[in-house]
Design a protein around this motif. Structure first.
Motif, PDB file in Angstrom:
ATOM      1  N   GLU A 113     -25.479  31.823 115.428  1.00 59.54           N
ATOM      2  CA  GLU A 113     -24.089  31.363 115.587  1.00 59.54           C
ATOM      3  C   GLU A 113     -23.341  31.394 114.257  1.00 59.54           C
ATOM      4  O   GLU A 113     -22.164  31.740 114.196  1.00 59.54           O
ATOM      5  CB  GLU A 113     -24.069  29.934 116.161  1.00 59.54           C
ATOM      6  CG  GLU A 113     -24.434  29.843 117.629  1.00 59.54           C
ATOM      7  CD  GLU A 113     -23.403  30.473 118.545  1.00 59.54           C
ATOM      8  OE1 GLU A 113     -22.195  30.379 118.253  1.00 59.54           O
ATOM      9  OE2 GLU A 113     -23.807  31.082 119.558  1.00 59.54           O
ATOM     10  N   GLU A 167     -17.078  36.773 114.707  1.00 57.68           N
ATOM     11  CA  GLU A 167     -15.920  36.136 115.338  1.00 57.68           C
ATOM     12  C   GLU A 167     -15.791  34.649 115.029  1.00 57.68           C
ATOM     13  O   GLU A 167     -14.741  34.050 115.284  1.00 57.68           O
ATOM     14  CB  GLU A 167     -15.933  36.356 116.866  1.00 57.68           C
ATOM     15  CG  GLU A 167     -17.193  35.908 117.570  1.00 57.68           C
ATOM     16  CD  GLU A 167     -18.179  37.062 117.774  1.00 57.68           C
ATOM     17  OE1 GLU A 167     -18.927  37.013 118.748  1.00 57.68           O
ATOM     18  OE2 GLU A 167     -18.179  37.989 116.941  1.00 57.68           O
ATOM     19  N   ASN A 168     -16.841  34.056 114.487  1.00 57.52           N
ATOM     20  CA  ASN A 168     -16.749  32.628 114.125  1.00 57.52           C
ATOM     21  C   ASN A 168     -15.974  32.402 112.828  1.00 57.52           C
ATOM     22  O   ASN A 168     -15.666  31.274 112.474  1.00 57.52           O
ATOM     23  CB  ASN A 168     -18.149  32.009 114.016  1.00 57.52           C
ATOM     24  CG  ASN A 168     -18.751  31.748 115.377  1.00 57.52           C
ATOM     25  OD1 ASN A 168     -18.080  31.880 116.391  1.00 57.52           O
ATOM     26  ND2 ASN A 168     -20.015  31.405 115.412  1.00 57.52           N
ATOM     27  N   ASN A 169     -15.736  33.489 112.081  1.00 54.50           N
ATOM     28  CA  ASN A 169     -14.903  33.433 110.871  1.00 54.50           C
ATOM     29  C   ASN A 169     -15.403  32.405 109.851  1.00 54.50           C
ATOM     30  O   ASN A 169     -14.632  31.645 109.278  1.00 54.50           O
ATOM     31  CB  ASN A 169     -13.441  33.136 111.259  1.00 54.50           C
ATOM     32  CG  ASN A 169     -12.476  33.556 110.167  1.00 54.50           C
ATOM     33  OD1 ASN A 169     -12.794  34.432 109.361  1.00 54.50           O
ATOM     34  ND2 ASN A 169     -11.317  32.933 110.116  1.00 54.50           N
ATOM     35  N   LEU A 170     -16.721  32.387 109.629  1.00 51.31           N
ATOM     36  CA  LEU A 170     -17.307  31.452 108.661  1.00 51.31           C
ATOM     37  C   LEU A 170     -17.600  32.127 107.319  1.00 51.31           C
ATOM     38  O   LEU A 170     -18.237  31.534 106.460  1.00 51.31           O
ATOM     39  CB  LEU A 170     -18.601  30.855 109.231  1.00 51.31           C
ATOM     40  CG  LEU A 170     -18.434  29.961 110.465  1.00 51.31           C
ATOM     41  CD1 LEU A 170     -19.795  29.580 111.025  1.00 51.31           C
ATOM     42  CD2 LEU A 170     -17.638  28.714 110.135  1.00 51.31           C
TER      43      LEU A 170
END
Length: 201
Positions: free
Chosen positions: A31, A36-39
């Motif tokens: 995760e 797409e989580n832009n971390l």
């Protein structure tokens, strides 16, 4: 998670089940590395947290988790995030990336340190032999994909690798940067002392 893992390992002993903890840590890693989580702006701190957890549950502390630990450390998601250096990045980001190299090297040193007493005394039962084979494969992947990392950390690894582990030591010492072109040893009339890089002065 690390605290629960250690508690379970100490209380259940031979009945300890590593799979739920392995799955939980893997899903968190998966995760955290999803594009797409832009971390990406805080990925260094996420990796630092993972390294801290993996250090806490290292094989010397939690032997029953050793196989799962090795699988997490050698997973492509984790390894690529820890060791990929992009020359186009800013100086501060580059410095952070080189810090991740040192963190990853410290984890691998813990693995070799755990194996060293068994390898030194040649006490290789089936479980230790499997762990050692996994370690050899991990170093082979590093030699192929991240030789600069092995060059950078070879002192650390060689300090922990027992002298009788020639194959593992050779994997570390045979690494050279991809930008360097080695002379062909099969060249006829090759004079080693005439090679430009051989002169230490």
């Amino acid at each position: 998670i690390a605290g629960c893992l250690i508690y379970n390992h100490e209380t259940k002993m031979s009945q300890f089940e590593p799979m739920p903890f392995h799955r939980l840590l893997y899903m968190l890693l998966f995760e955290a590395t999803l594009p797409e989580n832009n971390l990406e702006p805080i990925i260094y701190f996420i990796l630092q947290a993972f390294v801290n957890v993996l250090y806490i549950v290292r094989p010397a502390r939690v032997p029953g988790f050793a196989y799962s630990w090795l699988e997490l450390v050698s997973h492509r998601l984790f390894m690529s995030k820890m060791l990929t250096i992009n020359a186009q990045q800013s100086q501060s980001v580059l410095e952070q990336n080189y810090k991740t190299w040192n963190m990853y090297a410290s984890l691998l040193c813990q693995l070799v340190k755990f194996l060293a007493p068994f390898l030194r005394n040649i006490e290789l039962n089936q479980s230790i032999m499997l762990l050692y084979k996994g370690t050899l494969r991990l170093f082979l992947v590093l030699l192929h994909d991240f030789p600069e990392f092995l060059c950078n950390s070879h002192y650390q690894f060689c300090d922990f690798i027992p002298p009788n582990c020639i194959q593992l030591r050779n994997l570390v010492l045979s690494a050279f940067p991809r930008c360097m072109k080695l002379p062909d040893p099969l060249t006829p009339n090759l004079k080693v002392d005439m090679i430009a890089d051989i002169d230490s002065n």
